[in-house]
Design an enzyme around this catalytic site. Structure first.
Site, PDB file in Angstrom:
ATOM      1  N   CYS A  46       0.836  -1.211   0.000  1.00 49.62           N
ATOM      2  CA  CYS A  46       0.000   0.000   0.000  1.00 49.62           C
ATOM      3  C   CYS A  46       0.862   1.248   0.000  1.00 49.62           C
ATOM      4  CB  CYS A  46      -0.960  -0.009   1.182  1.00 49.62           C
ATOM      5  SG  CYS A  46      -0.211   0.454   2.752  1.00 49.62           S
ATOM      6  N   CYS A  53       3.483   2.927   4.754  1.00 43.47           N
ATOM      7  CA  CYS A  53       4.596   2.891   5.702  1.00 43.47           C
ATOM      8  C   CYS A  53       5.921   3.271   5.037  1.00 43.47           C
ATOM      9  CB  CYS A  53       4.738   1.480   6.262  1.00 43.47           C
ATOM     10  SG  CYS A  53       5.239   0.280   4.991  1.00 43.47           S
ATOM     11  N   TRP A  72      17.844   8.655  29.169  1.00 41.51           N
ATOM     12  CA  TRP A  72      17.701   7.662  30.252  1.00 41.51           C
ATOM     13  C   TRP A  72      17.018   8.303  31.449  1.00 41.51           C
ATOM     14  CZ3 TRP A  72      19.952   9.019  34.770  1.00 41.51           C
ATOM     15  CH2 TRP A  72      20.976   9.978  34.711  1.00 41.51           C
ATOM     16  N   LYS A 131      15.382  -9.422  29.243  1.00 44.71           N
ATOM     17  CA  LYS A 131      14.104  -8.774  28.933  1.00 44.71           C
ATOM     18  C   LYS A 131      13.271  -9.754  28.115  1.00 44.71           C
ATOM     19  CE  LYS A 131      11.842  -4.917  26.686  1.00 44.71           C
ATOM     20  NZ  LYS A 131      11.897  -3.634  26.006  1.00 44.71           N
ATOM     21  N   GLY A 133     -12.205 -10.587  -0.615  1.00 48.99           N
ATOM     22  CA  GLY A 133     -12.413 -11.989  -0.962  1.00 48.99           C
ATOM     23  C   GLY A 133     -11.402 -12.503  -1.959  1.00 48.99           C
ATOM     24  N   GLU A 192      -5.616 -14.045   0.072  1.00 45.74           N
ATOM     25  CA  GLU A 192      -6.025 -14.625   1.353  1.00 45.74           C
ATOM     26  C   GLU A 192      -5.541 -16.046   1.603  1.00 45.74           C
ATOM     27  OE1 GLU A 192     -10.072 -12.234   2.379  1.00 45.74           O
ATOM     28  OE2 GLU A 192     -10.249 -13.788   0.878  1.00 45.74           O
TER      29      GLU A 192
HETATM   30  C1  LIG Z   1       7.312   3.509  21.418  1.00 49.05           C
HETATM   31  C2  LIG Z   1       8.003   3.510  22.739  1.00 49.05           C
HETATM   32  C3  LIG Z   1       8.516   2.328  23.211  1.00 49.05           C
HETATM   33  C4  LIG Z   1       9.162   2.298  24.445  1.00 49.05           C
HETATM   34  N1  LIG Z   1       9.679   1.125  24.888  1.00 49.05           N
HETATM   35  C5  LIG Z   1      10.297   1.072  26.080  1.00 49.05           C
HETATM   36  C6  LIG Z   1      10.836  -0.134  26.571  1.00 49.05           C
HETATM   37  O1  LIG Z   1      10.816  -1.141  25.887  1.00 49.05           O
HETATM   38  N2  LIG Z   1      11.422  -0.119  27.790  1.00 49.05           N
HETATM   39  C7  LIG Z   1      11.507   1.012  28.545  1.00 49.05           C
HETATM   40  O2  LIG Z   1      12.049   0.968  29.622  1.00 49.05           O
HETATM   41  N3  LIG Z   1      11.004   2.166  28.090  1.00 49.05           N
HETATM   42  C8  LIG Z   1      10.407   2.223  26.890  1.00 49.05           C
HETATM   43  N4  LIG Z   1       9.900   3.396  26.432  1.00 49.05           N
HETATM   44  C9  LIG Z   1      10.029   4.594  27.260  1.00 49.05           C
HETATM   45  C10 LIG Z   1      11.197   5.457  26.807  1.00 49.05           C
HETATM   46  O3  LIG Z   1      12.398   4.859  27.155  1.00 49.05           O
HETATM   47  C11 LIG Z   1      11.025   6.790  27.451  1.00 49.05           C
HETATM   48  O4  LIG Z   1       9.893   7.382  26.849  1.00 49.05           O
HETATM   49  C12 LIG Z   1      12.189   7.723  27.316  1.00 49.05           C
HETATM   50  O5  LIG Z   1      13.364   7.188  27.811  1.00 49.05           O
HETATM   51  C13 LIG Z   1      11.893   9.024  28.037  1.00 49.05           C
HETATM   52  O6  LIG Z   1      12.932   9.929  27.763  1.00 49.05           O
HETATM   53  P1  LIG Z   1      12.631  11.367  27.168  1.00 49.05           P
HETATM   54  O7  LIG Z   1      13.901  12.095  27.116  1.00 49.05           O
HETATM   55  O8  LIG Z   1      11.890  11.280  25.921  1.00 49.05           O
HETATM   56  O9  LIG Z   1      11.686  11.932  28.309  1.00 49.05           O
HETATM   57  P2  LIG Z   1      10.654  13.099  28.219  1.00 49.05           P
HETATM   58  O10 LIG Z   1       9.402  12.597  27.618  1.00 49.05           O
HETATM   59  O11 LIG Z   1      11.256  14.295  27.622  1.00 49.05           O
HETATM   60  O12 LIG Z   1      10.400  13.339  29.767  1.00 49.05           O
HETATM   61  C14 LIG Z   1       9.837  12.316  30.549  1.00 49.05           C
HETATM   62  C15 LIG Z   1       9.710  12.756  31.993  1.00 49.05           C
HETATM   63  O13 LIG Z   1      10.994  12.955  32.540  1.00 49.05           O
HETATM   64  C16 LIG Z   1      11.107  14.234  33.122  1.00 49.05           C
HETATM   65  N5  LIG Z   1      12.503  14.622  32.908  1.00 49.05           N
HETATM   66  C17 LIG Z   1      13.181  14.634  31.730  1.00 49.05           C
HETATM   67  N6  LIG Z   1      14.471  14.951  31.974  1.00 49.05           N
HETATM   68  C18 LIG Z   1      14.597  15.146  33.303  1.00 49.05           C
HETATM   69  C19 LIG Z   1      15.687  15.489  34.170  1.00 49.05           C
HETATM   70  N7  LIG Z   1      16.907  15.692  33.705  1.00 49.05           N
HETATM   71  N8  LIG Z   1      15.430  15.593  35.482  1.00 49.05           N
HETATM   72  C20 LIG Z   1      14.198  15.376  35.981  1.00 49.05           C
HETATM   73  N9  LIG Z   1      13.151  15.072  35.217  1.00 49.05           N
HETATM   74  C21 LIG Z   1      13.347  14.929  33.901  1.00 49.05           C
HETATM   75  C22 LIG Z   1      10.083  15.085  32.418  1.00 49.05           C
HETATM   76  O14 LIG Z   1       9.639  16.147  33.227  1.00 49.05           O
HETATM   77  C23 LIG Z   1       8.982  14.072  32.172  1.00 49.05           C
HETATM   78  O15 LIG Z   1       8.168  13.960  33.302  1.00 49.05           O
HETATM   79  C24 LIG Z   1       9.270   3.477  25.208  1.00 49.05           C
HETATM   80  C25 LIG Z   1       8.750   4.665  24.718  1.00 49.05           C
HETATM   81  C26 LIG Z   1       8.118   4.691  23.506  1.00 49.05           C
HETATM   82  C27 LIG Z   1       7.546   5.972  22.988  1.00 49.05           C
HETATM   83  S1  FES Z   2       3.169  -1.375   2.481  1.00 46.33           S
HETATM   84 FE1  FES Z   2       1.247  -1.169   3.478  1.00 46.33          FE
HETATM   85  S2  FES Z   2       1.795  -0.898   5.529  1.00 46.33           S
HETATM   86 FE2  FES Z   2       3.687  -1.289   4.552  1.00 46.33          FE
END
Ligand SMILES: Cc1cc2nc3c(=O)[nH]c(=O)nc-3n(C[C@H](O)[C@H](O)[C@H](O)COP(=O)(O)OP(=O)(O)OC[C@H]3O[C@@H](n4cnc5c(N)ncnc54)[C@H](O)[C@@H]3O)c2cc1C
Ligand code: FES
Ligand code: FES
Length: 1279
Positions: A127, A130, A329, A401, A1049, A1225
């Protein structure tokens, strides 16, 4: 330069209230940007760059991937190019950054980029929705490293989902750039701007040290701070407000409802928070360092400490590339701080490693451990850094994990272990200190403290130590109940199994028996490979030629337009559904005041707004009514109640969230299928009983018999383009542009809902971003409500459904409870089959698949006596709807279960029982169809030989006998799949233009990725003897192709090809006499002009509606699949190591397209059987698996490691269109082979316990189910 004005406020001390960045080398300046606007919305809505697509807005699908260029915070003189999810990235965070979107790579005008061409070359798109995301992900990898390793290429797509292709060709495309591959290119060829000929390496504006910028719009403030001191001061000032420190902003993808905030403080660019330092104390990492950089630093310093590579390996399993590239982190730890139940991998591994945090506020600095950090009040505080100590020589560490899917999934359980050990003369191993950390067991549990204590001083080599530690853990691990997570029983045993794995790693080989050693490792997946074989007929080209799809290049550049890519007109309104949060209740009242008070809000439509003469149903007669907007009785949670209109999509969505709904007369929703069956909650039966012979009598007299019961779950279609409709009122009609598989139904439905005539409604679609049956009838609710809004407001209205609403409001594949009783001879020959299918239709029965169950029940097996009963069950969930291979996919699985059951009863290999019962030419099916052409036995034998099944089975027996904790299984599944043409009717026309001889085809099918447009063009080119390039295929609409049946279908491609074949034959009939009067070497154009001058009508049309055949389908497709898996008994995880498919596609019209259909269908089925679990809240009835965090279709590393697809050679179909067969299908129905292979592996694990009896493995066989079926018990955890 694009300049966009938004209201801005400049506060004291702040400097300029605008941001400046580039998109594809073009500078953009945004005055007073809204802190809540994402890059994605900016690109699509403001910059008009709609090549970047949108689906989940959760960082979970990868549709919206773009590349971000910024200076490397660790080496600022270097520019980084990294993939990011534009849906999560705030526009405000882009100051001085450079964005590259798919438009920047290439396109029709400037020429296509090598990555775009490579995707087409590998036929890596269907399609195409993506595709831009995949290409941008590839671009980001290759911009930094022109020839990555094969493993890096294989690992790349952990965040990009594709529902169509099955990933194999996409992986092949990226691997063609890998080191040592023939297709590798020079980095110069990857240049971004073909027009400038330059690699996109822009100067960086850098951050403005010492200045704090402030933007304010839409009730939110954004601060861009540039020093830690400023940050601490600002935090102190704002700490009473609802604020967020923004680093990657990816937490929004997990905890959407935490938004919106009043104050956003951007910490990403603060230099004091962006460094990594190695010292004797360990690795000190500042808080804004991204997970990608953290992994890189750990790998770079792996020689300093063995724990660093363990951490890096684990962190690579967190989220996906695009998330890790921006996510910090520290942000992850803060999510754990705010949401104690969050299963944080980062927290587990850092705590296992003994990391210490440095936390500051305006007055103090403190060093805290991670558990202590969870307890402190973080208001006004910042995590500044962490220090990860080095592992001492006597320490050992590992982390685990275990998740539902190979990539991009939260853990069921994550665990980290670090033990200090004292080894004496190789004979004893004494524990001096032990750290056991778990996540996913309980929000309260971090350390298993009691077990840690127990272990100290103990000798690991003694069985009593292992036993004692397990006993401690048994008491200490108290998992919480959570309906979204796996069962507490599984999470507990899994945590103990991970402990056992680590324990065994610490003791010598001499202590651990060789059969038990397989417990030590987790499953290791090799780099995948694929193989495809088919034959073609060059003399018939372009027919049978493996050509890429017509619009493939445009799809790679994002220029191929989907419905929501049509630019909005000036007066356009945007709509969003309000859905119920409860099922089984009455609507008492709706308070819309808050919603209407929002700036930009226009109107909220309810059932009472349907005009006089109209009807509150999106299903016109003869279908039973289904309400567009709930008028009183709420049938299910997720049911649409109101439709919000606003001048932007964002506001419409916010309005939907601000409407307060009061319910009355709350009842307990009937969610459980078992309970519904017990309560006889059934829809009136429609052709639900098929009797051939006397099944009951035959079973009673049979020498052997078995009976059983099986459950099969739902499946979300997971089309990547959500439901979408745009409706424009014109002077004489409503123009409905809708991503719909069934335009006739849309036209009828809109007219009936609004009290109009069919002539007043024109429906059109150019292409769909996937559909899989989910846009056949369910798309009508979106079309009808959007049309209602356009009709009432007299303005264009667009509704692109929010992904979570889409998941909740619209139903999925039917789920089943099946009961069977079967009689058979001692040799396995079937004597009588009695099956009752309880098929859950949900809260409406318009899309019943009762009839299909009866058509496919026999699969490929002959039996003289059948009694098949199919019952449509009524429950309080959204109406189930047709999904790829409706009815056939589940019932073929059921028949294969019966074969398995018989085989177990007779102590035979299922292959023997299959062989015993397979149809032969001349047999008659229970539906009375004579198998005059039947190749199943031939296909079966060939596949067994091609896949070397006998030898591999012997190897598996040997492997399983040698290993207690890893088991392998192999299963073979044949299919006979009846293709019925009787319901298909389409109008096609072929128009030849006299001026230049070019041709436009219009047909009644919908291009949704299956390649219908390409196939009709191939047929046209073949019959008229003209080149493909002079043919175009028009978008489908009800003016050109009225009264068309739904595309589905598997038959739409071939029937439209048949119609086009007839049109072209007709044109030839008209043109041939003229041709004969011309010289033999006349060109096509000369012929066309001559015909025109002879007043010949150069447009032919054909209405195809094959006669109903009394004796069943038009023909049968045959196929056989062998699937092999490896299962980790201790975790329940599995790897599909090899799949061989042999499929009879007749003489394929286009083998590239058909192989793509086979692979895509199989992988969609693999997801259904292994990972895609649907759960509801039993109290409210709400769907719990409504986001990408909870619902897991396969990723690129879930596909078979070795994936071989063969189209049966030399197999022209005597009754097919141009000798072809359908491919959409049938191959999916062989995907249950993976579940059976898993089951065979589980069987081997159970036989270790002396269990030889048959057991049931319901679908989907998720790891929790697999592990529990192995009857794991910690008492089995021995040396
Ligand atoms: C699709 C998806 C899959 C994910 N899969 C996993 C997974 O498999 N395992 C896992 O563990 N995590 C997972 N996560 C979580 C991901 O690791 C966290 O969203 C990410 O690490 C957050 O970091 P950020 O910088 O984006 O935080 P932000 O979204 O920018 O902030 C998050 C929070 O942290 C606070 N903050 C940020 N920096 C600081 C600081 N220096 N001091 C104090 N507070 C602070 C903010 O105020 C907020 O409350 C997933 C996330 C997504 C979207
Ligand atoms: S080609 Fe359709 S979702 Fe990837
Ligand atoms: S739309 Fe951004 S990841 Fe799905």
């Amino acid at each position: 330069m694009a300049t966009v004005a938004e209201p801005s406020v400049v506060s004291g001390g702040a400097h300029k209230a605008s941001i400046r960045f580039t998109v594809n080398n073009v500078e953009h300046v945004v005055e007073g940007p809204n802190p809540r606007t994402s890059l994605l919305d900016y690109l699509r809505e403001t910059a008009g760059l709609r090549g970047t697509k949108v689906m989940c807005r959760e960082g979970g699908c990868g549709c919206c991937t773009v590349a971000l260029m910024r200076p490397d915070p660790l080496q600022p003189q270097q520019m980084l190019t990294e993939s990011v999810n534009s849906c999560l990235l705030p526009l405000c965070s882009l100051d001085n950054r450079h964005v590259i979107t798919i438009e920047g790579l290439g396109g029709q005008r400037q020429g296509f980029h090598i990555l775009q061409k490579r995707m087409v070359h590998y036929n890596a798109l269907q399609c195409g929705y993506c595709t831009p995301g995949f290409i941008m992900q590839m671009y980001s990898l290759l911009a930094g490293k022109a020839s990555p390793s094969l493993q890096e290429a294989e690992d790349l797509f952990d965040g990009n989902l594709c529902r169509c292709t099955g990933y194999r060709p996409i992986l092949d495309a990226v691997k063609s750039f890998a080191e040592g591959q023939p297709g590798v290119v020079d980095i110069e060829d990857l240049k971004v701007c073909p027009h400038s000929g330059e690699l996109c390496r822009l100067a960086d504006g850098g951050s403005v040290v010492g200045l704090t910028k402030r933007f304010s719009a839409g009730g939110a403030e954004w601060y861009q701070v540039s020093s830690l001191l400023d940050l601490l001061n600002l935090l102190h000032e704002k700490m009473a407000r609802k604020y967020k420190l923004v680093c990657g902003n990816t937490s929004k993808g997990v905890y959407k409802s935490d938004e919106p905030y009043e104050v956003y403080i951007d910490v990403k660019a603060v230099p004091d928070l962006n460094s990594v330092d190695l010292s004797t104390a360990g690795l000190t990492v500042q808080s804004s360092v991204t997970l990608t950089h953290l992994i890189g630093s750990l790998e770079d310093n792996a020689h300093e400490s063995r724990s660093f590579s363990v951490l890096a390996l684990h962190l690579k399993k967190v989220a996906n590339h695009a998330v890790r590239n921006v996510a910090s982190w520290a942000g992850n730890l803060m999510m754990k701080h705010e949401h104690r139940e969050f299963i944080s991998d980062v927290f587990v591994v850092l705590e296992a490693a003994g990391a210490q945090l440095c936390v500051r506020d305006i007055v103090s600095t403190m060093d805290v451990s991670l558990p202590d950090f969870l307890e402190i009040d973080m208001r006004g505080k910042v995590i500044v850094s962490m220090t990860i100590p080095k592992l001492d020589a006597d320490e050992s560490m590992n982390t685990y994990k275990i998740m539902m899917r190979a990539q991009n999934a939260h853990a069921y359980v994550s665990a980290g272990f670090r033990w200090r050990l004292c080894r004496h003369d190789g004979s004893s191993v004494i524990v001096q200190a032990a750290t056991l950390v778990f996540s996913g067991v309980s929000s309260k549990l971090v350390h298993a403290y009691k077990t840690e204590k127990f272990l100290i001083g103990k000798d690991l080599g003694l069985p009593t130590t292992l036993k004692g530690a397990l006993a401690e853990l048994m008491v200490e691990l108290e998992p919480e109940e959570d309906p979204v997570l796996a069962s507490p029983a599984y999470r507990k045993i899994l945590a103990m199994a991970l402990f056992y794995k680590f324990y065994l790693l610490q003791v010598d080989d001499g202590v651990v028996s060789s059969r038990v050693r397989s417990a030590r490792t987790i499953l290791q997946r090799q780099v995948s490979r694929g193989e495809q074989t088919y034959d073609t007929q060059p003399d018939l080209y372009p027919l049978t030629q493996p050509l890429p799809k017509l619009a493939a290049l445009l799809q790679t550049s994002g220029e191929a337009q989907f419905t929501d890519d049509v630019p909005p007109s000036r007066s356009e309104l945007f709509a969003a559904f309000v859905t119920s949060t409860r099922g089984s209740a009455n609507l008492a009242s709706l308070d819309v005041m808050r919603a209407l008070a929002m700036p930009g809000a226009v109107r909220v439509l309810q059932a009472s707004d349907i005009p006089p003469g109209g009807h509150n149903t999106f299903m016109p007669p003869p279908f039973a009514p289904e309400e567009m907007l709930c008028s009183q009785e709420v049938l299910y949670a997720g049911q649409p109640i109101a439709f919000c209109l606003a001048d932007s999509a964002d506001v419409a969505q916010s309005m939907a969230g601000a409407i307060d709904v009061i319910y009355s007369d709350l009842r307990k929703p009937l969610i459980s299928l078992d309970e519904a069956v017990a309560a006889s909650s059934f829809w009136p039966s429609l052709e639900g009983d098929l009797k051939v012979g006397d099944a009951e009598g035959a079973i009673a007299k049979a020498p052997r018999s078995v009976q059983g019961e099986i459950h099969i779950g739902e499946q979300a279609h997971f089309y990547m383009e959500t439901q979408v409709c745009r409706c424009v009122p014109t002077e004489d009609c409503l123009e409905v542009q809708t991503a719909h598989q069934w335009q006739d139904l849309a036209q009828d439905g809109v007219a009936y809902a609004l009290g109009l005539k069919a002539k007043d409604v024109v429906v059109s679609a150019r292409r769909l971003g996937g559909s899989f049956g989910g846009k056949a009838t369910r798309a009508n609710i979106v079309a009808c409500c959007t049309a209602l809004a356009a009709y009432l407001t007299r303005r264009p209205v667009r509704c692109a459904m929010n992904f979570n609403t889409n998941m909740e409001a619209l139903g999925r594949r039917h789920r089943y409870l099946v009961k069977y009783k079967v009689g058979f001879h001692e040799d396995g020959e079937l004597i009588g089959v009695l099956i009752t299918y309880y098929c859950d239709s949900g809260s409406a029965n318009n899309d019943s698949e009762v009839q299909e169950t009866l058509l496919f029940a026999d699969n490929a097996y002959k039996c003289a006596n059948w009694h098949l009963i199919s019952v449509a069950v009524k429950t309080d969930i959204p109406s189930a709807t047709w999904c790829r291979s409706p009815g056939s996919l589940p019932v073929i699985f059921v028949m294969e279960n019966i074969i398995e059951h018989i085989a177990r009863e007779l102590r035979k290999d299922p292959v023997e029982v299959q062989r015993q019962n397979l149809y032969r030419k001349g047999d008659i099916t229970p539906n009375g169809f004579h198998l005059d052409y039947c190749s199943i036995r031939d296909v079966y034998s060939k596949l067994l030989q091609m896949a070397d099944v006998t030898n591999r089975q012997a190897d598996i027996v040997h492997y399983n006998a040698s290993n207690r904790w890893k088991k392998r299984g192999l299963s073979v599944v044949p299919i006979k799949y009846g293709i019925s043409w009787s319901f298909g009717h389409f109008l096609c026309a072929v128009s030849v233009y006299a001026n230049d001889g070019t041709i436009t085809i219009s047909h009644g099918g919908i291009e949704c990725g299956q390649g219908i447009n390409t196939k009709v063009a191939q047929v046209c080119a073949h019959i008229l003897g003209i080149p493909m390039k002079i043919i175009s295929v028009a978008p489908t609409n009800t003016l050109l192709s009225p009264n068309a049946q739904a595309t589905g279908g598997s038959i739409s491609s071939e029937l439209n090809c048949l119609a086009v074949q007839n049109c072209c034959d007709e044109l030839r009939r008209r043109m041939d006499p003229v041709r004969e009067s011309l010289p033999p070497n006349v060109t096509w154009l000369e012929l066309v002009k001559a015909c025109f001058n002879k007043k010949i009508n150069l447009r032919a049309q054909h209405w195809v509606w094959p006669d109903d055949r009394n004796d069943g389908p038009q023909y049968n497709s045959y196929g056989v699949t062998a699937a092999e898996v490896e299962v980790d008994v201790l975790t329940g995880e599995s790897i599909t190591s090899r799949v061989d498919i042999l499929f009879d596609c007749g003489q394929s019209l286009n083998p590239a397209i058909d192989v793509g259909q086979v692979e895509g269908a199989f992988i969609m089925g693999l997801g259904y059987w292994l990972t895609e679990r649907v759960t509801y809240d039993p109290v409210s009835g709400r769907l719990l698996t409504r986001g990408t965090w909870e619902y897991k279709p396969p990723c690129s590393k879930d596909i078979p490691v070795d994936f071989r697809v063969h189209l049966l050679k030399d197999a022209p179909n005597p009754v097919g269109v141009l000798r072809s067969k359908a491919s959409g299908e049938p191959p999916q129905c062989m995907s249950c082979s993976v579940l059976f292979a898993v089951k065979h592996a589980v069987d081997s694990a159970r036989s270790e316990l002396g269990l030889k009896e048959y057991f049931v493995m319901d679908g989907p066989a998720t790891p929790d189910k697999v592990a529990l079926s192995c009857l794991l018990d910690p008492r089995q955890f021995t040396f």
